[in-house]
Scaffold this active site. Structure first.
Site, PDB file in Angstrom:
ATOM      1  N   ILE A 158      -0.285 -23.677  99.093  1.00 54.95           N
ATOM      2  CA  ILE A 158       0.551 -23.478  97.898  1.00 54.95           C
ATOM      3  C   ILE A 158       0.514 -22.033  97.404  1.00 54.95           C
ATOM      4  O   ILE A 158       1.154 -21.693  96.413  1.00 54.95           O
ATOM      5  CB  ILE A 158       0.113 -24.416  96.753  1.00 54.95           C
ATOM      6  CG1 ILE A 158      -1.357 -24.197  96.409  1.00 54.95           C
ATOM      7  CG2 ILE A 158       0.383 -25.862  97.110  1.00 54.95           C
ATOM      8  CD1 ILE A 158      -1.832 -25.020  95.212  1.00 54.95           C
ATOM      9  N   GLY A 159      -0.229 -21.178  98.085  1.00 55.71           N
ATOM     10  CA  GLY A 159      -0.290 -19.775  97.682  1.00 55.71           C
ATOM     11  C   GLY A 159      -1.017 -18.949  98.718  1.00 55.71           C
ATOM     12  O   GLY A 159      -1.833 -19.460  99.482  1.00 55.71           O
ATOM     13  N   GLY A 193      -2.687 -14.760  99.471  1.00 50.07           N
ATOM     14  CA  GLY A 193      -3.047 -13.458  98.913  1.00 50.07           C
ATOM     15  C   GLY A 193      -3.892 -12.697  99.894  1.00 50.07           C
ATOM     16  O   GLY A 193      -4.177 -13.178 101.007  1.00 50.07           O
ATOM     17  N   GLY A 194      -4.311 -11.488  99.501  1.00 48.74           N
ATOM     18  CA  GLY A 194      -5.123 -10.680 100.385  1.00 48.74           C
ATOM     19  C   GLY A 194      -6.475 -11.302 100.672  1.00 48.74           C
ATOM     20  O   GLY A 194      -7.102 -11.015 101.691  1.00 48.74           O
ATOM     21  N   ASN A 237      -5.868 -18.014 101.631  1.00 49.63           N
ATOM     22  CA  ASN A 237      -4.871 -18.985 101.194  1.00 49.63           C
ATOM     23  C   ASN A 237      -5.390 -19.870 100.073  1.00 49.63           C
ATOM     24  O   ASN A 237      -6.590 -20.089  99.937  1.00 49.63           O
ATOM     25  CB  ASN A 237      -4.446 -19.877 102.367  1.00 49.63           C
ATOM     26  CG  ASN A 237      -3.717 -19.108 103.450  1.00 49.63           C
ATOM     27  OD1 ASN A 237      -3.101 -18.070 103.183  1.00 49.63           O
ATOM     28  ND2 ASN A 237      -3.785 -19.593 104.675  1.00 49.63           N
ATOM     29  N   ASP A 297      -5.855  -7.912  86.965  1.00 49.73           N
ATOM     30  CA  ASP A 297      -4.727  -8.266  87.836  1.00 49.73           C
ATOM     31  C   ASP A 297      -3.798  -9.265  87.149  1.00 49.73           C
ATOM     32  O   ASP A 297      -3.409 -10.283  87.724  1.00 49.73           O
ATOM     33  CB  ASP A 297      -5.243  -8.842  89.157  1.00 49.73           C
ATOM     34  CG  ASP A 297      -4.177  -8.788  90.264  1.00 49.73           C
ATOM     35  OD1 ASP A 297      -3.250  -7.956  90.147  1.00 49.73           O
ATOM     36  OD2 ASP A 297      -4.268  -9.561  91.224  1.00 49.73           O
TER      37      ASP A 297
END
Length: 625
Positions: A309-310, A312-313, A316, A432
């Site tokens: 569902i997402g 990023g660096g 997951n 962030d």
């Protein structure tokens, strides 16, 4: 009070106690005065901290002096708690205790009146948080599990960074959970009680120990003069140790080679043991669940792509279903190593230490090392079912958000940041804040997520970082350019998100000629022309009062002002949003640093990380203003 505490050379008295070595002969009469004062607390325990005061301490400003007056008082209270079982002296001794403290000050800074200059009332020294005066009352309010957590974290030497950070995190969590009640004055606030308790009751070395005093109260007892006098002895010891060490190295060289081979085999187990031990001590006093790797694989259908569902660096984010049917979100760190372990531990510590309706709640974690998957570091949070703000503004959601919902999201996000900045102890800077890190539940209540970049911020401290982290378009100019990090760095990012929420435009606006502009510059250009309402997204349903919507636009532009001092604080922002308070006048923006966005992107890619380079410039919008 986090890792940066150990790097600050703080001494006790801001009272300006300079060249203390010249007054050492005055100790004995001063001690007799304090002993005869009628105050049950022993202020004499502060003398070794005063002795280490630097010669320039009298140049400290008033607010800093008063802050360290409080820190010194809290150390004395910890000693009083240790010997008498009481946090506060009796009310009828208030005057005597202030007189004792003032007597200590008069010998070194005659013109500084503690109470009048700092605004303390006499009775405040005997009144504190929630009418708690004794150790028995304190321990009756705080559950045994939390007291045990403090025992596990704080009953050790606090001279090093990691133990101190672990201890202060547990203390902050205790205060936010169990000591939210009313306070009297500002002398012994609720936030001070756990630290007084840990130093006076829990820590085996006591409040006057160098490591405890520095970690709990930011007081240093290092004595430059004694260091100088012992230099010859230290050099001799060091030389002797070096000679002995060389002999040992030559004698055991062969054994060391074999030991290194063994060490490599045990390396993975060592990382797991160290990390899990720290997390287990944390979870012992909370509701955190330690999941097995098999639990996680079952919950995510063996990390099925359909459950992602997402991204990023860091890795997951998966949707998962626990055995009891509870839906959760699982953040799986990739490429885990020793450095990854530190990052993982940091995020767990940060999220576990905060509890607020507008912050994502941590449910548990998983640590494992397997033959095929290697290091596994996973955090498990409550699943927020309605996606992120980014999904609703820029994703596949067809229906545009109405004004009441946007207003609710703005206020809720601001409240979450207020808690991070002022409710958490020590304060937390998120670093962030962006639309994709603001999750929405079924009723569109926002929840700030992803604390992986968060920094603890001791009161009054400004971070200077050589490695700037964040997302392009959301990072404050002073942080991107100079590495200067404060709570107002989050304010800038919040201002950008608020502009996205109001306008439906991304932080970086792409124009038809292929160039990109910052939404902050675009909005400022309209506000400067008196067209603030033109910032509001076309087609928004259920418009609110025009004056309120215009107010929010002006507030967003003020929050995202390139000059740090022009921005309001998060608590001021919430007050402006929720009341009839007007938005302060917006200062003119300075002559901008002109750098095309392509140059900024090149700087980012050449920095070798996924973060903004500290040399990146900010795009101007002067051609349209």
């Amino acid at each position: 009070m986090s890792v940066c505490i150990q790097s600050i050379f703080l001494v006790f008295f801001l009272l300006g106690f300079s060249d203390f070595s010249a007054t050492v002969n005055g100790y004995r009469p001063l001690n007799r005065k304090l002993a005869d004062s009628g105050c049950p607390m022993n202020f004499g325990v502060l003398q070794k901290f005063i002795e280490s005061a630097p010669s320039n301490s009298q140049n400290l400003n008033l607010s800093t002096r008063c802050q360290y007056v409080l820190q010194g008082l809290h150390l004395v209270q910890a000693e009083y708690l240790k010997t008498n079982g009481l946090f506060l002296p009796p009310l009828n001794s208030s005057q005597a205790c202030w007189d004792s403290y003032q007597t200590l000050a008069n010998g070194y800074f005659p013109d500084f009146s503690i109470r009048s200059r700092c605004g303390f009332q006499t009775n405040w020294i005997s009144e504190g948080c929630m009418n708690i005066t004794s150790l028995t009352q304190f321990e009756s309010i705080v559950p045994q599990s939390s007291l045990q957590d403090v025992q596990n974290s704080c009953n050790q030497s606090l001279s090093n960074n990691s133990p101190c950070s672990s201890c202060t995190t547990s203390l902050s969590r205790l205060q936010s959970s169990y000591l939210p009640g009313p306070e009297v004055g500002n002398v012994t606030e609720c936030s001070a009680y756990p630290f007084i308790y840990a130093a006076g009751v829990v820590n085996q070395f006591g409040p006057t120990d160098d490591g405890t005093a520095m970690c709990m109260f930011l007081l240093s007892a290092s004595s430059p003069s004694s260091n100088k006098s012992n230099t010859g002895l230290i050099v001799g010891v060091v030389v002797g140790c070096v000679v002995g060490l060389l002999a040992l190295i030559l004698g055991f060289w062969f054994l060391l080679r074999k030991w290194r081979k063994w060490k490599r085999k045990k390396k993975l187990a060592k990382f797991d043991t160290t990390l899990v031990s720290g997390l287990d001590s944390m979870s012992a006093s909370t509701t955190l669940v330690k999941f097995t790797f098999e639990d996680i694989k079952v919950a995510t259908k063996n990390f099925s792509r359909d459950y992602i569902i997402g991204k990023g660096g860091y890795g997951n984010v998966y949707k998962g279903v626990l055995l009891d049917g509870t839906e959760v979100a699982l953040k799986r760190f990739k490429n885990c190593s020793a450095a990854g372990d530190a990052s993982f531990t940091h995020e767990v510590e940060v999220i576990a230490s905060v509890r607020h309706v507008n912050l994502v709640a941590l449910r548990g974690y998983c640590t494992a090392t397997t033959k095929f998957e290697g290091h596994q570091r996973i955090i498990v949070c409550d699943l927020v079912h309605n996606g992120s703000l980014h999904d609703h503004l820029f994703g596949s959601m067809e229906e545009k958000l109405s004004w009441p919902i946007r207003q609710k999201i703005a206020i809720g996000t601001a409240r979450g940041l207020v808690y991070l900045h002022y409710g958490a102890q020590p304060a937390i800077i998120h670093r962030d804040i962006k639309a994709s890190n603001i999750l929405l539940d079924e009723s569109f209540e926002p929840k700030v997520a992803d604390f992986g970049l968060a920094k603890f911020a001791p009161e009054g401290m400004t971070h200077l970082s050589t490695r700037v982290a964040g997302t392009l378009g959301y990072v404050a100019p002073e942080y991107a350019l100079y590495g200067q990090l404060t709570e107002k760095s989050d304010v800038y990012s919040f201002g950008v998100v608020l502009l996205e929420l109001l306008s439906g435009k991304k932080a970086l606006i792409s124009s038809t000629d292929g160039k990109s502009w910052l939404v902050t510059d675009w909005a400022w250009s309209l506000v400067k022309k008196g067209r603030a309402l033109d910032v509001i997204e076309d087609g928004m349903t259920e418009w609110g009062p025009v004056e309120v919507m215009e107010k929010y636009v002006l507030l967003a532009v003020l929050c995202s002002h390139p000059q740090l001092h022009a921005r309001p604080t998060m608590d001021q922002i919430v007050k402006i949003m929720e009341t009839d308070l007007p938005v302060p006048s917006i200062p003119e923006r300075p002559i901008p640093l002109v750098a095309h966005i392509d140059d900024i992107e090149k700087s980012v890619s050449s920095s070798g990380s996924g973060h903004i380079s500290s040399s990146a410039g900010y795009q101007s919008f002067t051609n349209t203003t």
